[in-house]
Design an enzyme around this catalytic site. Sequence first.
Site, short mmCIF file in Angstrom:
data_model
loop_
_atom_site.label_atom_id
_atom_site.label_comp_id
_atom_site.label_asym_id
_atom_site.label_seq_id
_atom_site.Cartn_x
_atom_site.Cartn_y
_atom_site.Cartn_z
N GLU A 1 3.08 -101.71 -74.95
CA GLU A 1 3.89 -101.00 -75.94
C GLU A 1 3.50 -101.41 -77.36
OE1 GLU A 1 7.76 -102.40 -74.27
OE2 GLU A 1 8.28 -100.27 -74.39
N ASN B 1 14.88 -94.08 -69.69
CA ASN B 1 15.44 -95.43 -69.74
C ASN B 1 16.75 -95.50 -68.97
OD1 ASN B 1 13.44 -96.68 -71.43
ND2 ASN B 1 14.27 -95.50 -73.13
N GLU C 1 7.61 -90.68 -72.38
CA GLU C 1 8.88 -91.40 -72.35
C GLU C 1 9.94 -90.61 -73.10
OE1 GLU C 1 8.85 -95.29 -74.02
OE2 GLU C 1 10.93 -95.73 -73.44
N ASP D 1 10.95 -102.52 -68.54
CA ASP D 1 10.66 -102.34 -69.96
C ASP D 1 10.72 -103.70 -70.68
OD1 ASP D 1 12.01 -100.17 -72.59
OD2 ASP D 1 10.02 -101.01 -72.24
N GLU E 1 12.78 -96.51 -66.40
CA GLU E 1 12.45 -97.77 -67.09
C GLU E 1 13.72 -98.60 -67.25
OE1 GLU E 1 10.41 -97.24 -70.74
OE2 GLU E 1 8.74 -96.11 -69.85
#
Length: 831
Positions: A735, A616, A557, A678, A648
């Site tokens: 997460e 993101n 990520e 997310d 995401e």
Amino acid sequence: MLRRSTLSHGSRRQDSRDNETTRRLYQARCAVGALTALVLFWVLLTYATGHVNRTISDLGESTVAVLAAVNCALAARAASGRLRIAWAGLAGATLSWGIGQAVWSWYELVAHTPTPFPGLSDVGFLGFPLGAVIALAVFPSNISGAHRRRMTLDGLMVACALGLVSWATTLGAVVHAGSDSPLALAVSVAYPLSDIALLVVCVLVLSRSRAHRVPLALIAAGLALMAVGDSGFAYLVATGSYATGSLVDLGWFFAFGMLAFASLTTSATVEEAPAGSQTMAGTLLPYLPLAGAVAFLGWQVTDGQPVSAVETALAVVIVLLLLLRQSLTVRENQLLARAVAMREAQLRHQAFHDQLTGVANRALFIDRAAHALELHRRDRRPLSICFLDLDGFKAVNDQLGHNAGDDILREVSTRLRAVLSEADTLARFGGDEFAVVLENQPDPMGIARALLDSLRTPFAIGDREVSVLASIGVARVDLLDPTPSVDELLLRADLAMYVVKRRGKSGVLLHTPGLQLDEVDDVVLCRALSVALLEKQVTVSFQPIVDLSTGRLDCLEALARWAPGGRPVPPEDFVRVAESCQLIGPLFRLVLREACAQLRRWTALPGGSGVRVAVNITPGQLSSPDLPSFVAAELAGHGLAADRLVLEITETGGLTDTATTHAVCRELRALGVSLSVDDFGTGQSSLARLRDLPVNEIKIDRSFVTDVDRDEARRRFVWGVVAFAERVGITVVAEGVEREAERDVLTRLGCHRAQGFLFSRPVDAENVDALLRSTGSWLSGTPGVPVLLTPKAPGPLPPFAAPRGKVRRSIRAQQPQPLDADIARVRDPMD
């Protein structure tokens, strides 16, 4: 363990033996006490019936004295320390008297001759007061030095008062009667003098503190009875009227009975915590003999009896001692009052001053500020407040220790006080926060800058120099301003100080109307972020996402990081500002380009061809029709397949244009780009989003993952999400995994991938290079270790173990199946 157990058993056996010995000694003392009571009852009955003869009197006195000696000796054996010495002294004193009485009885009952005077019996009799005085002198007490001086004067006054009465009643008669030799006269005088000593000791013993009150009271009663018996005996001998069996002999009988019974009290042989103060009765008790002596003199004068020179001299000495005693008391009271005043001043200073630095504390600061505001309201006097927060103090405190931090705080206080005048008030609010009240200062900003300048010289800590500055906010109340409250004024200064912090620290700012922290921060951050994006000062870090079934690195990520001047800004702060000032687009493009560039490099490394990157994207960006073409151009420009990119969708807001968003998402999916939701479970991440958007993946928010091994509700939630995702063909990522127990539960629940500090914190691209060069395997580590991606020796590293008996199917190959037939077959794997 065996040795320790043996020692423990040995200790318990020793304690048991000690308790048994103590119990037997107490039983023996009770038996002797009962025998003493029986003897006393028999003697009292004999005296009451009038059948008293010398044999009963002599043998009874010897018997009761020996019994008292035995009881005191048993008490000494059961006691320890000073108590043992005291009881041993009383045992010796009573035994001495008993031996003297036995000698007297032998001459009187066996030899039928007058007892020699002075003789061996006198040695025994006079040994009693000597031993008793020594024993009581070592009896435990909590008498201080000043108290001992008062007791000495009290003892002298009591001795003079008793001597005055004794001279007029007994001692004078003994002296005037004379004797055949000086030794005989000395012995004759020794008896009444010893009586006086015993009575003095009685008074002083009873005036002590509350410790051992019961046994001491019984001992004092016994000594008083002994003195009465001795005085009566001496008087009758001097007048030639004494005969064995007289009533005065009862004083000796019951004196030794009291001493025998004193050792039977509960506190006789046990150390007691001394009481903190003397009783009022104990304080007044030494004055009772003085009152008795004064009353006796008054009676003599009233009755017309002459007052001898000795009585007059003793009366004068008593007056002098009384004056000295009172002067000593006045002096002690003055010293006590001075000590109390000093203590009150210390307590007052401690209540209103900081203990570490000595400056005012919050309470005194508020009091001074309230007073200054009252002067402004009444006389329009201007005032200002400075609020200081030290910059860099926490780092020094963490690196060099709290002692170094305390030294810096003290030095900071010294420097700040040197700048201020006597009318100003410097206070420490706690930690590294200080505040200043400035009264009648025409230039508060100049004072604030001087305060900051005083800190620019580095602080010497041992052999090191450290720099600590301050962010200072100033709130000013001018002549025509309405008078605020203390809280309002502090809030203004505090707000200005925080603005200084956000602008880069180490500065001074005057609060102005309309100043708002968030607005000012947004403007400052927006301007600085715009420059940072142009100059490429925003960097990208990567946090691994691990496949739980194989333990292999699946995805990285990409996370934006910004640290202007080396001071990191939290991502949630600058991302929020980027959205508010239309910089989220440039920020996304920068992160995407950097992620694609790094992914291209990693593809050439061993194990890097199968790694993906996740970037993101906000819901607002999904409403831009140009997004698919931009993403496609970036992928093509770096020679990357679209299925190696995951976008995401973050939870910063809802979807603003549903039709456009759906079209953009379909175009991205057509390119092969994966979509992930997310922070699933919070905000806008509802089932409706999964229904409306063609997503491939959901990331369960860390609030549902933390302590999933301990929290039944969270475990049920994760199990339900995984079960639902399996049915609709969506990959589940957890997460915030920080502990191995959390990872193991997630694996058993069927979660596909995981991300968190257990595996690694976000790291730079070079650390990812090192991982891929070491065959691309993932090594898990311990929570809290910031970077665990380090080169390892060649050869595959063992993956995480998959659950036994569980065969995983590829999510990508799995087609959605009807839910109504399968829901009933779903079981919680933890059951």
